[in-house]
Design an enzyme around this catalytic site. Sequence first.
Site, short mmCIF file in Angstrom:
data_model
loop_
_atom_site.label_atom_id
_atom_site.label_comp_id
_atom_site.label_asym_id
_atom_site.label_seq_id
_atom_site.Cartn_x
_atom_site.Cartn_y
_atom_site.Cartn_z
NE ARG A 15 39.74 -0.54 24.10
CZ ARG A 15 38.76 -0.79 23.23
NH1 ARG A 15 38.98 -1.57 22.18
NH2 ARG A 15 37.57 -0.26 23.39
CE LYS A 22 39.21 8.04 23.42
NZ LYS A 22 38.40 6.87 23.77
CD GLU A 154 26.06 2.02 30.41
OE1 GLU A 154 27.12 1.80 29.78
OE2 GLU A 154 25.14 2.71 29.93
C1 UD1 Z 1 28.94 5.12 27.37
C2 UD1 Z 1 27.51 4.95 27.84
C3 UD1 Z 1 26.86 3.82 27.05
C4 UD1 Z 1 26.94 4.10 25.57
C5 UD1 Z 1 28.37 4.38 25.15
C6 UD1 Z 1 28.41 4.86 23.73
C7 UD1 Z 1 27.46 5.58 30.18
C8 UD1 Z 1 27.45 5.10 31.58
N1 UD1 Z 1 27.50 4.65 29.26
O1 UD1 Z 1 29.61 3.93 27.68
O2 UD1 Z 1 25.51 3.66 27.44
O3 UD1 Z 1 26.41 3.01 24.83
O4 UD1 Z 1 28.95 5.40 25.97
O5 UD1 Z 1 29.73 4.98 23.33
O6 UD1 Z 1 27.40 6.77 29.93
N2 UD1 Z 1 34.17 10.21 30.09
C9 UD1 Z 1 34.58 11.24 30.92
N3 UD1 Z 1 34.67 11.03 32.25
C10 UD1 Z 1 34.36 9.83 32.81
C11 UD1 Z 1 33.94 8.78 31.97
C12 UD1 Z 1 33.86 8.99 30.63
O7 UD1 Z 1 34.87 12.34 30.44
O8 UD1 Z 1 34.46 9.74 34.04
C13 UD1 Z 1 34.07 10.44 28.66
C14 UD1 Z 1 35.07 9.61 27.87
O9 UD1 Z 1 36.26 10.34 27.63
C15 UD1 Z 1 34.31 9.34 26.58
C16 UD1 Z 1 32.84 9.37 26.99
O10 UD1 Z 1 32.80 10.04 28.23
O11 UD1 Z 1 34.51 10.38 25.65
C17 UD1 Z 1 32.24 7.99 27.10
O12 UD1 Z 1 33.00 7.26 28.03
P1 UD1 Z 1 33.24 5.71 27.85
O13 UD1 Z 1 34.02 5.22 28.99
O14 UD1 Z 1 33.74 5.45 26.49
O15 UD1 Z 1 31.73 5.19 28.00
P2 UD1 Z 1 31.23 3.77 27.68
O16 UD1 Z 1 31.56 2.89 28.81
O17 UD1 Z 1 31.68 3.37 26.35
#
Ligand code: UD1
Length: 455
Positions: A15, A22, A154
């Site tokens: 986004r 980012k 979630e």
């Molecule tokens: C996650 C949490 C959610 C919380 C929210 C807060 C999980 C499953 N969910 O959701 O409970 O309320 O954060 O913001 O953890 N990332 C990786 N590798 C991946 C996936 C994500 O490095 O495979 C990193 C992303 O770059 C980011 C962070 O982890 O910095 C969170 O990922 P994001 O996809 O934003 O999680 P949410 O779905 O928002």
Amino acid sequence: MSTRFIVLAAGKGTRMKSAMPKVLHPLAGKPLLTHVLDTLAALDPAGVTVVVGHEAEQVKTTIDKDTDHSVQWAAQEQQLGTGHAVQQALEGIAEDDTVLITYGDVPLTRASTYKALLDVCDDQTIGLLTLMMDDPSGYGRIVREGGAIVGVVEQKDASPDQLTITEVNAGVVSIKGRNLISLLADLDNNNAQGEYYLTDIHAQAVRQGLSVQAVHPEDASETDGVNSRVQLAALERVHQLYLAEQLMNSGVTLADPARIDIRGTLVTGTDISIDINCVFTGHCTLGNNVVIGPNCVITDSHIEDNSIIHANCVLESARLGQATNVGPFARLRPGTELAKAARIGNFVETKNTQVGAGSKINHLSYVGDSVLGENVNVGAGTITCNYDGANKHQTVLEDNVHIGSNTALVAPVKVGAGATIGAGSTISRDVPAKKLSLTRSKQTDIDNWTRPSKN
Ligand code: UD1
Ligand code: CA
């Protein structure tokens, strides 16, 4: 037993619509990830591992080059979820370590909050950062039974009842190494998003007899993540207002706390006054009673007590002594050094120039690669011709020199103490002390001349 941090930063940041990863987008002039690493460094960890995926090379190169943090990098080739991301970062983590997991795109979490999470963590207890939100949509919900946390669900997996829960997971976890290692081994991806959720460890931990202890941030902005440029801009304003309040609380008057930007560190004395729309970049220091007019851009500069910078000045790597007076509309470029009570006026550009105590360059001048003694007066429109097209040369104006207006000083050139240069001169030879020197064609007065008139 030591403390280790894992920072998740592998996500794509779709986004942002950006070629830049980012976590490298700047907040207050500094990459989001650097904010996190700077805060973690204050807690003196035994190690920090950052999980990178998208544009990993760019992230690594930038952080390694622009900061002195020694980071261990872990690669997550495919973003299979936050739990999967942490699995990639387990190298070097011992069973006895306390591990804190946070996100690289959540820049403003305070060290005190991380510390509180570390403090609640022990062999039996996982620490989890949670907060109440009027609109919890998008976040994982904290599920409690009899007051105790029993899991995190979630948004996409939540029942209608669970969707009404307003306590949300901010994402930061503190956990003992042995618990983390064993709980991660149990993760699966049987959920709405087909991901390995880090959040699934909590329910499993509770089933195994551990407890999950909530910690809350002091300020809601601490848990704000950046997913879009709109969120980035909003967080920038929140952070700048916080910095402005800190300045005011330390004795600085701000004409408008909503109209100052600090992109770096600003060290201040007391009774400073800063007018609207000033930008401070890099490392700047302001002494006591310094006054900064509106619209000034000040970078890596040092300004001592009782100095005044009038409106619309640009300072870069400049050092100003006490009671100096600059502008309006002055540009002080790198290597400018003003001694006590020196004065630089409007439309004056200086570069690599030392100006002695009480000396003045008041109007419309360029002074570069120069050394001015004390009480020198440089007239309006004076230019140092410091560059011959290949090399730079120095101009020296000794104490009490007076340079008439519209003088060109062809460097290298030295004007001896107390000498005077007549207006309009081009000085290409050294001038002896105390003399009047001028190069000027004689004035001619033509008789009986009439101006052209319109046909
Ligand atoms: C996650 C949490 C959610 C919380 C929210 C807060 C999980 C499953 N969910 O959701 O409970 O309320 O954060 O913001 O953890 N990332 C990786 N590798 C991946 C996936 C994500 O490095 O495979 C990193 C992303 O770059 C980011 C962070 O982890 O910095 C969170 O990922 P994001 O996809 O934003 O999680 P949410 O779905 O928002
Ligand atoms: Ca997120």
